[in-house]
Design an enzyme around this catalytic site. Structure first.
Site, PDB file in Angstrom:
ATOM      1  N   ALA A 291       0.987  -1.228  -0.310  1.00  0.00           N
ATOM      2  CA  ALA A 291       0.236  -0.059   0.100  1.00  0.00           C
ATOM      3  C   ALA A 291       0.641   1.571  -0.311  1.00  0.00           C
ATOM      4  CB  ALA A 291      -1.237   0.373   1.387  1.00  0.00           C
TER       5      ALA A 291
ATOM      6  N   GLU B  99       3.587   8.457   0.405  1.00  0.00           N
ATOM      7  CA  GLU B  99       4.784   8.695  -0.548  1.00  0.00           C
ATOM      8  C   GLU B  99       5.920   8.148   1.316  1.00  0.00           C
ATOM      9  OE1 GLU B  99       6.119  11.518  -2.339  1.00  0.00           O
ATOM     10  OE2 GLU B  99       4.301  10.671  -3.749  1.00  0.00           O
ATOM     11  N   GLY B 100       6.072   7.879   2.008  1.00  0.00           N
ATOM     12  CA  GLY B 100       6.730   8.104   3.182  1.00  0.00           C
ATOM     13  C   GLY B 100       7.341   6.857   2.687  1.00  0.00           C
ATOM     14  N   HIS B 101       6.983   6.292   2.230  1.00  0.00           N
ATOM     15  CA  HIS B 101       7.509   5.079   1.709  1.00  0.00           C
ATOM     16  C   HIS B 101       8.750   5.050   0.424  1.00  0.00           C
ATOM     17  CE1 HIS B 101       3.759   2.243   2.040  1.00  0.00           C
ATOM     18  NE2 HIS B 101       5.048   2.004   3.547  1.00  0.00           N
TER      19      HIS B 101
ATOM     20  N   GLU C 271      11.267   6.729  11.179  1.00  0.00           N
ATOM     21  CA  GLU C 271      11.160   7.485  11.931  1.00  0.00           C
ATOM     22  C   GLU C 271       9.808   7.528  12.515  1.00  0.00           C
ATOM     23  OE1 GLU C 271      13.371  10.840  14.044  1.00  0.00           O
ATOM     24  OE2 GLU C 271      14.254  10.789  12.171  1.00  0.00           O
TER      25      GLU C 271
ATOM     26  N   ASP D  97       8.756   4.767  12.488  1.00  0.00           N
ATOM     27  CA  ASP D  97       7.929   4.073  13.680  1.00  0.00           C
ATOM     28  C   ASP D  97       9.330   3.724  14.398  1.00  0.00           C
ATOM     29  OD1 ASP D  97       4.802   2.528  12.560  1.00  0.00           O
ATOM     30  OD2 ASP D  97       6.435   3.042  10.384  1.00  0.00           O
TER      31      ASP D  97
HETATM   32  P1  AMP Z   1       5.544  -0.047   6.666  1.00  0.00           P
HETATM   33  O1  AMP Z   1       5.200  -0.370   5.612  1.00  0.00           O
HETATM   34  O2  AMP Z   1       3.531   0.521   7.249  1.00  0.00           O
HETATM   35  O3  AMP Z   1       5.839  -1.357   7.533  1.00  0.00           O
HETATM   36  O4  AMP Z   1       6.163   0.814   6.768  1.00  0.00           O
HETATM   37  C1  AMP Z   1       7.256   0.744   5.836  1.00  0.00           C
HETATM   38  C2  AMP Z   1       8.798   1.665   6.325  1.00  0.00           C
HETATM   39  O5  AMP Z   1       8.263   2.715   5.819  1.00  0.00           O
HETATM   40  C3  AMP Z   1       8.792   2.006   7.879  1.00  0.00           C
HETATM   41  O6  AMP Z   1      10.447   2.074   7.827  1.00  0.00           O
HETATM   42  C4  AMP Z   1       7.825   2.709   8.267  1.00  0.00           C
HETATM   43  O7  AMP Z   1       8.447   3.681   9.058  1.00  0.00           O
HETATM   44  C5  AMP Z   1       8.028   3.345   7.085  1.00  0.00           C
HETATM   45  N1  AMP Z   1       7.301   5.261   6.816  1.00  0.00           N
HETATM   46  C6  AMP Z   1       5.819   4.747   6.655  1.00  0.00           C
HETATM   47  N2  AMP Z   1       5.456   5.125   6.565  1.00  0.00           N
HETATM   48  C7  AMP Z   1       5.925   6.788   6.616  1.00  0.00           C
HETATM   49  C8  AMP Z   1       6.344   7.876   6.557  1.00  0.00           C
HETATM   50  N3  AMP Z   1       4.828   8.956   6.533  1.00  0.00           N
HETATM   51  N4  AMP Z   1       7.201   8.636   6.778  1.00  0.00           N
HETATM   52  C9  AMP Z   1       8.125   8.102   6.448  1.00  0.00           C
HETATM   53  N5  AMP Z   1       8.527   6.769   7.113  1.00  0.00           N
HETATM   54  C10 AMP Z   1       7.473   5.523   7.101  1.00  0.00           C
END
Ligand code: AMP
Length: 283
Positions: A32, A35-37, A148, A150
């Protein structure tokens, strides 16, 4: 961009890259993509010639009453987004190939994983540490980028790498936010549009902490109580925890000492959705 689903094939490619002295960076996600990823991918590219993005919704980090089955899995959309980003390999294994029948081993994290997310989601960080270790072994990276967003997970992974002598540089990526300050997250799609705009209050809480600490208010417990009040005043918003911790240990901090670093950790229930966020401060 090559899509790989077989762990053995990914491992063979990673081994070849190592033998060719190629620097590999990995970004681990549950898909999913947002932008964060993508900000993590950009950081990976800075230090690595080859970037691997993993997508795996890890069943072992979800509790029995959590959202494993409804977690968004827009795979085609993710592939399109990954293709438009600067990614060399997309590794997206099936759960059965990561945890085949008769799979037995789980890592056990220590004190860093016991409070906050660890307390409210028993077994969560053991599941994270186990899958991250497996994905490290499969992708053999030199560098791994974690958000960061998480913060406790990042601390647990830094400790994991240190404790188990893993030769991998862990790089932290800053939190990417929506226009109203809400941290971008795959779970934000669960929010109604009203909830999503009201959720800016969480970031306002972090900004409030920033101002109070800049004004030399060192009673962190009192600041946390003010933020809890701000968030609770929004109908349907229920803070699970709002707490300052020492940046290095994640031990709760009540009174700040000048010159030291602290992190404000927040988890908030909004309807049936649980949002987490955090901010770092120097007193
Ligand atoms: P997830 O898919 O939510 O498990 O996140 C995968 C990676 O993306 C983890 O290292 C998260 O900390 C990072 N991540 C998720 N959301 C953000 C965000 N808004 N800003 C920066 N990194 C993010």
């Amino acid at each position: 961009m090559q899509i790989i689903t077989d762990p053995g094939q990914m491992q063979a490619i990673a081994e070849k890259m190592r033998l060719n002295r190629q620097l590999v960076g990995v970004v681990m996600t549950m898909g999913a993509l947002h932008e964060g990823h993508l900000s993590l991918v950009k950081l990976a590219r800075k230090s690595a010639g080859t970037v691997i993005l993993t997508i795996f919704v890890n069943p072992r980090q979800f509790g029995p009453s959590e959202d494993l089955h409804r977690y968004p899995r827009p795979f085609e959309q993710d592939v399109a987004l990954a293709k438009s980003a600067d990614i060399d390999y997309l590794f997206a294994p099936e759960a059965g190939s990561i945890y085949p029948e008769h799979y037995q081993t789980t890592l056990e994290c220590g004190a860093l994983a016991e409070r906050f997310e660890g307390e409210q989601r028993p077994g969560h960080f053991n599941g994270v540490a186990t899958v991250v270790t497996k994905l490290f072994n499969i992708t053999k990276p030199h560098t791994a980028i974690f958000g960061e967003k998480d913060a406790q997970q990042l601390a647990v992974i830094r400790q994991l790498v240190l404790d188990l002598n893993m030769d991998i540089a862990i790089v932290a990526a800053p939190i990417v936010r929506e226009e109203n300050g809400l941290a971008v997250s795959s779970r934000n799609v669960y929010l109604s549009s009203q909830e999503r705009s009201a959720a800016g209050i969480i970031y306002q809480g972090i900004c409030h902490a920033e101002k109070r600490i800049a004004a030399e208010e060192y009673n962190l417990q009192a600041i946390a109580a003010e933020i809890t009040g701000m968030i609770s005043s929004v109908p349907g918003f229920r803070p699970a925890y709002v707490s300052f911790v020492h940046e290095m240990t994640f031990e709760p901090a009540a009174i700040a000492e000048a010159g030291r670093e602290y992190r404000l950790l927040l988890a908030v229930h909004v309807g049936g959705v649980r949002l987490i966020d955090n901010g770092k401060f120097r007193a």
